[in-house]
Design a protein around this motif. Structure first.
Motif, PDB file in Angstrom:
ATOM      1  N   LEU A   7     -14.881  -8.450   0.638  1.00  0.00           N
ATOM      2  CA  LEU A   7     -14.234  -9.708   0.281  1.00  0.00           C
ATOM      3  C   LEU A   7     -13.289  -9.418  -0.878  1.00  0.00           C
ATOM      4  O   LEU A   7     -13.733  -9.069  -1.972  1.00  0.00           O
ATOM      5  CB  LEU A   7     -15.274 -10.752  -0.118  1.00  0.00           C
ATOM      6  N   VAL A   8     -12.000  -9.572  -0.655  1.00  0.00           N
ATOM      7  CA  VAL A   8     -10.997  -9.094  -1.608  1.00  0.00           C
ATOM      8  C   VAL A   8     -10.253 -10.259  -2.243  1.00  0.00           C
ATOM      9  O   VAL A   8      -9.676 -11.096  -1.539  1.00  0.00           O
ATOM     10  CB  VAL A   8      -9.988  -8.153  -0.923  1.00  0.00           C
ATOM     11  N   LEU A   9     -10.240 -10.287  -3.580  1.00  0.00           N
ATOM     12  CA  LEU A   9      -9.401 -11.208  -4.324  1.00  0.00           C
ATOM     13  C   LEU A   9      -8.069 -10.504  -4.556  1.00  0.00           C
ATOM     14  O   LEU A   9      -7.980  -9.567  -5.347  1.00  0.00           O
ATOM     15  CB  LEU A   9     -10.061 -11.598  -5.647  1.00  0.00           C
ATOM     16  N   GLY A  10      -7.054 -10.928  -3.826  1.00  0.00           N
ATOM     17  CA  GLY A  10      -5.770 -10.248  -3.849  1.00  0.00           C
ATOM     18  C   GLY A  10      -4.782 -10.886  -4.800  1.00  0.00           C
ATOM     19  O   GLY A  10      -4.666 -12.105  -4.858  1.00  0.00           O
ATOM     20  N   ALA A  11      -4.046 -10.031  -5.546  1.00  0.00           N
ATOM     21  CA  ALA A  11      -3.061 -10.546  -6.495  1.00  0.00           C
ATOM     22  C   ALA A  11      -1.923  -9.547  -6.695  1.00  0.00           C
ATOM     23  O   ALA A  11      -0.843  -9.713  -6.144  1.00  0.00           O
ATOM     24  CB  ALA A  11      -3.719 -10.895  -7.823  1.00  0.00           C
ATOM     25  N   LEU A  12      -2.182  -8.496  -7.443  1.00  0.00           N
ATOM     26  CA  LEU A  12      -1.092  -7.659  -7.941  1.00  0.00           C
ATOM     27  C   LEU A  12      -1.099  -6.222  -7.440  1.00  0.00           C
ATOM     28  O   LEU A  12      -0.255  -5.434  -7.856  1.00  0.00           O
ATOM     29  CB  LEU A  12      -1.137  -7.652  -9.483  1.00  0.00           C
ATOM     30  N   ALA A  13      -2.041  -5.861  -6.561  1.00  0.00           N
ATOM     31  CA  ALA A  13      -2.130  -4.450  -6.157  1.00  0.00           C
ATOM     32  C   ALA A  13      -2.235  -4.299  -4.644  1.00  0.00           C
ATOM     33  O   ALA A  13      -3.180  -3.695  -4.133  1.00  0.00           O
ATOM     34  CB  ALA A  13      -3.312  -3.784  -6.855  1.00  0.00           C
ATOM     35  N   PRO A  14      -1.303  -4.817  -3.879  1.00  0.00           N
ATOM     36  CA  PRO A  14      -1.398  -4.700  -2.420  1.00  0.00           C
ATOM     37  C   PRO A  14      -1.342  -3.261  -1.921  1.00  0.00           C
ATOM     38  O   PRO A  14      -1.975  -2.922  -0.917  1.00  0.00           O
ATOM     39  CB  PRO A  14      -0.198  -5.513  -1.923  1.00  0.00           C
ATOM     40  N   GLU A  15      -0.578  -2.397  -2.616  1.00  0.00           N
ATOM     41  CA  GLU A  15      -0.497  -0.998  -2.176  1.00  0.00           C
ATOM     42  C   GLU A  15      -1.847  -0.295  -2.311  1.00  0.00           C
ATOM     43  O   GLU A  15      -2.211   0.537  -1.470  1.00  0.00           O
ATOM     44  CB  GLU A  15       0.569  -0.246  -2.978  1.00  0.00           C
ATOM     45  N   PHE A  31     -12.017  -6.159   6.130  1.00  0.00           N
ATOM     46  CA  PHE A  31     -11.539  -6.726   4.876  1.00  0.00           C
ATOM     47  C   PHE A  31     -11.153  -8.194   5.090  1.00  0.00           C
ATOM     48  O   PHE A  31     -10.413  -8.526   6.023  1.00  0.00           O
ATOM     49  CB  PHE A  31     -10.316  -5.956   4.371  1.00  0.00           C
ATOM     50  N   PHE A  32     -11.663  -9.053   4.207  1.00  0.00           N
ATOM     51  CA  PHE A  32     -11.245 -10.455   4.165  1.00  0.00           C
ATOM     52  C   PHE A  32     -10.517 -10.644   2.829  1.00  0.00           C
ATOM     53  O   PHE A  32     -11.076 -10.344   1.771  1.00  0.00           O
ATOM     54  CB  PHE A  32     -12.453 -11.384   4.253  1.00  0.00           C
ATOM     55  N   VAL A  33      -9.301 -11.127   2.889  1.00  0.00           N
ATOM     56  CA  VAL A  33      -8.450 -11.140   1.698  1.00  0.00           C
ATOM     57  C   VAL A  33      -7.983 -12.554   1.382  1.00  0.00           C
ATOM     58  O   VAL A  33      -7.414 -13.241   2.239  1.00  0.00           O
ATOM     59  CB  VAL A  33      -7.223 -10.223   1.883  1.00  0.00           C
ATOM     60  N   HIS A  34      -8.238 -12.970   0.143  1.00  0.00           N
ATOM     61  CA  HIS A  34      -7.659 -14.209  -0.381  1.00  0.00           C
ATOM     62  C   HIS A  34      -6.534 -13.814  -1.329  1.00  0.00           C
ATOM     63  O   HIS A  34      -6.758 -13.148  -2.335  1.00  0.00           O
ATOM     64  CB  HIS A  34      -8.697 -15.042  -1.131  1.00  0.00           C
ATOM     65  N   VAL A  35      -5.312 -14.219  -0.994  1.00  0.00           N
ATOM     66  CA  VAL A  35      -4.148 -13.902  -1.819  1.00  0.00           C
ATOM     67  C   VAL A  35      -3.824 -15.129  -2.678  1.00  0.00           C
ATOM     68  O   VAL A  35      -3.716 -16.246  -2.157  1.00  0.00           O
ATOM     69  CB  VAL A  35      -2.938 -13.517  -0.957  1.00  0.00           C
ATOM     70  N   ASP A  36      -3.684 -14.913  -3.968  1.00  0.00           N
ATOM     71  CA  ASP A  36      -3.327 -15.988  -4.893  1.00  0.00           C
ATOM     72  C   ASP A  36      -2.178 -16.822  -4.308  1.00  0.00           C
ATOM     73  O   ASP A  36      -1.163 -16.276  -3.850  1.00  0.00           O
ATOM     74  CB  ASP A  36      -2.913 -15.352  -6.232  1.00  0.00           C
ATOM     75  N   HIS A  37      -2.336 -18.144  -4.346  1.00  0.00           N
ATOM     76  CA  HIS A  37      -1.372 -19.054  -3.724  1.00  0.00           C
ATOM     77  C   HIS A  37       0.037 -18.893  -4.281  1.00  0.00           C
ATOM     78  O   HIS A  37       1.038 -19.187  -3.599  1.00  0.00           O
ATOM     79  CB  HIS A  37      -1.845 -20.502  -3.909  1.00  0.00           C
ATOM     80  N   ARG A  38       0.149 -18.423  -5.512  1.00  0.00           N
ATOM     81  CA  ARG A  38       1.463 -18.308  -6.148  1.00  0.00           C
ATOM     82  C   ARG A  38       2.216 -17.044  -5.740  1.00  0.00           C
ATOM     83  O   ARG A  38       3.346 -16.827  -6.154  1.00  0.00           O
ATOM     84  CB  ARG A  38       1.298 -18.360  -7.669  1.00  0.00           C
ATOM     85  N   ASP A  43       5.440 -10.993   1.695  1.00  0.00           N
ATOM     86  CA  ASP A  43       5.712  -9.785   0.926  1.00  0.00           C
ATOM     87  C   ASP A  43       4.422  -9.015   0.660  1.00  0.00           C
ATOM     88  O   ASP A  43       4.397  -7.782   0.761  1.00  0.00           O
ATOM     89  CB  ASP A  43       6.387 -10.149  -0.402  1.00  0.00           C
ATOM     90  N   TYR A  44       3.346  -9.735   0.344  1.00  0.00           N
ATOM     91  CA  TYR A  44       2.061  -9.094   0.056  1.00  0.00           C
ATOM     92  C   TYR A  44       1.561  -8.341   1.293  1.00  0.00           C
ATOM     93  O   TYR A  44       1.154  -7.176   1.206  1.00  0.00           O
ATOM     94  CB  TYR A  44       1.037 -10.144  -0.368  1.00  0.00           C
ATOM     95  N   GLN A  45       1.587  -8.983   2.459  1.00  0.00           N
ATOM     96  CA  GLN A  45       1.116  -8.345   3.677  1.00  0.00           C
ATOM     97  C   GLN A  45       1.962  -7.124   4.041  1.00  0.00           C
ATOM     98  O   GLN A  45       1.426  -6.111   4.511  1.00  0.00           O
ATOM     99  CB  GLN A  45       1.129  -9.350   4.825  1.00  0.00           C
ATOM    100  N   THR A  55      -8.408  -9.583   7.657  1.00  0.00           N
ATOM    101  CA  THR A  55      -8.237 -11.004   7.918  1.00  0.00           C
ATOM    102  C   THR A  55      -7.790 -11.666   6.622  1.00  0.00           C
ATOM    103  O   THR A  55      -8.474 -11.560   5.602  1.00  0.00           O
ATOM    104  CB  THR A  55      -9.547 -11.658   8.393  1.00  0.00           C
ATOM    105  N   TYR A  56      -6.642 -12.340   6.657  1.00  0.00           N
ATOM    106  CA  TYR A  56      -6.140 -13.052   5.486  1.00  0.00           C
ATOM    107  C   TYR A  56      -6.528 -14.523   5.596  1.00  0.00           C
ATOM    108  O   TYR A  56      -6.368 -15.136   6.658  1.00  0.00           O
ATOM    109  CB  TYR A  56      -4.619 -12.934   5.392  1.00  0.00           C
ATOM    110  N   LEU A  57      -7.056 -15.082   4.506  1.00  0.00           N
ATOM    111  CA  LEU A  57      -7.395 -16.496   4.501  1.00  0.00           C
ATOM    112  C   LEU A  57      -6.120 -17.335   4.491  1.00  0.00           C
ATOM    113  O   LEU A  57      -5.224 -17.096   3.673  1.00  0.00           O
ATOM    114  CB  LEU A  57      -8.255 -16.844   3.284  1.00  0.00           C
TER     115      LEU A  57
END
Length: 464
Positions: A7-15, A31-38, A43-45, A55-57
């Protein structure tokens, strides 16, 4: 039930996340990824790269430092993964988290049937009590000045007014009276643990609101919820290494392959992942990944050790489910009496992390009644892996009647054993005829171990 959910909290390190996905692509991980709404999702994907294992939420929320938004995103990830329902464990990590151990060790440890999260009693910390008992609202540009935004973005919104009303109502009612626990927010839990915490998140709105308007709840909510749901459940520390040992007082940034190699050596197998991984170049993580795949694990896989042991001991275990007891019970005991608590140590489950637990006392003991006199040649003892150092020096006592005892074996070494799952095997060239067997600790400490097994001649022997 062999797959793992990250379960991944995604923000600043997609690479970094992209390289992590590539590192474990041959293993049963999703991997289940929550990307910060902002953050721009497309671009992140793109920066993560294509993968069928992700799987992206779709429903995303903005994440604010020190706010409850971190917990809401974590619960959303857990619920989404639970809905699929075929994962053996769930690991909460950030997108700048990367494996620190060889893949066999990492996968094997994630599959262990034990909660892996840091928990300490925060009720003794004035700072942690204030974080909870005072009223904070960090999930807004209006109130969280760590977010660099324009003045226009700090204007009052309808959501802020709703939050202020909820705070006013909560002030009248008061925060929920709970015993606070703290620790690192990163964890690996079983489906049972995750389901219990998610259910509590929805069912106890008083507790949820109390933490919603607290400070830095991501370092206390999950721990407190775990202790409410599973008060006597054993647990290990967090699986994620965050290095705070170097000045200034903020997490160390791992930038090179050499830096990660040194961290892995210094860590000595305590953690599965490292956090705050920000490579200078993409090749740094590629090199470290290659090294992890080539490295023979420092210790053999726990499952491999236990399978090897099971294959070599197929004869009858005389101690299996026989009557047993122990010197005392404690607040950490699973059973309410010595007899009930002791049962976890001869139930035949050598893969379980459950174990009995005595008080802190001089020479605590656990014993089993084989029912009849047996000629035994081997006694096998499985230690508790996360507290292995407590069972260094002990005596094995035997008795015909449970009253008069003789020492059949003594371990006097200080070396720690059993942290890798391998048992301590006591073999007697001249078989011993006995009915009762007792393990007694030398010195004052708690006594607990996973399992005791007894092997010998298949025929019952009458005592002389």
């Amino acid at each position: 039930m062999s797959r793992l959910a990250f379960l991944v909290l995604g923000a600043l390190a997609p690479e970094v996340l992209g390289q992590h996905i590539q590192a474990v692509k041959s293993y049963p991980v999703r991997f289940f990824v929550h990307v910060d709404h902002r953050i721009d999702m497309m671009d992140y994907q793109t920066r993560v790269g294509p993968s069928d294992a992700v799987t992206y939420l779709a429903d995303r929320i903005p994440i604010f430092w020190g706010g409850f938004s971190m917990i809401r995103a974590s619960m959303a990830l857990a619920e989404h993964a639970l809905a699929i329902g075929d994962f053996a464990s769930y690991s909460l990590i950030s997108d700048d988290t990367f494996p620190l151990q060889p893949m066999e060790t990492l996968i094997d440890s994630c599959l262990a049937d034990v909660a892996q999260l840091e928990i300490w009693d925060a009720s003794v910390s004035a700072d942690r009590i204030e974080r909870y008992s005072h009223f904070h609202y960090r999930d807004s540009n209006l109130t969280n000045f760590r977010n660099p935004v324009s003045n226009a973005d700090r204007c009052v919104k309808e959501s802020d007014l709703i939050a202020m009303q909820e705070i006013a109502d909560l002030m009248k009612r008061g925060k929920k009276n709970v015993r606070l626990y703290g620790g690192s927010q990163w964890w690996t839990l079983t489906p049972r643990h995750v389901s219990g915490i998610v259910d509590l998140f929805h069912s106890d709105q008083h507790m949820t609101k109390s933490f919603t308007y607290s400070l830095i709840p991501d370092e206390s909510y999950i721990q407190t919820a775990f202790k409410i749901c599973f008060p006597k459940e054993p647990h290990k520390g967090s699986p994620v290494l965050v290095d705070w040992r170097r000045p200034p007082p903020k997490p160390h940034i791992f930038e090179t392959c050499a830096d990660l190699v040194n961290a892995r050596i210094a860590d000595n197998g305590k953690h599965l992942f490292a956090r705050k991984v920000r490579p200078k170049t993409s090749s740094e993580l590629v090199d470290f990944t290659d090294l992890l795949h080539q490295t023979i694990p420092l210790r053999r896989s726990r499952n491999a050790i236990l399978t090897e042991f099971s294959d070599s001991h197929r004869t009858e275990n005389f101690a299996l489910n026989k009557a047993c007891t122990q010197s005392s019970v404690s607040e950490w005991s699973r059973g309410s009496t010595p007899e009930l608590d002791a049962k976890t140590a001869n139930d035949g489950n050598i893969r379980s992390y459950s174990c009995f637990h005595t008080l802190l006392e001089p020479n605590p003991w656990w014993q089993v009644d084989l029912g009849v006199a047996r000629s035994i040649h081997t006694v096998v003892l499985f230690n508790r892996e996360d507290m292995a150092s407590r069972l260094n020096q002990f005596d094995l006592h035997v008795s015909d009647n449970g009253k008069e005892w003789q020492i059949a074996y003594s371990r006097t070494e200080d070396t720690v054993w059993g942290h890798d799952g391998a048992p301590h095997v006591m073999y007697f060239e001249k078989p011993i005829v006995t009915r009762f067997i007792r393990v007694a600790l030398n010195g004052t400490n708690f006594l607990h171990f996973r399992e005791l097994q007894v092997f010998g001649e298949q025929n019952r022997l009458a005592l002389p």
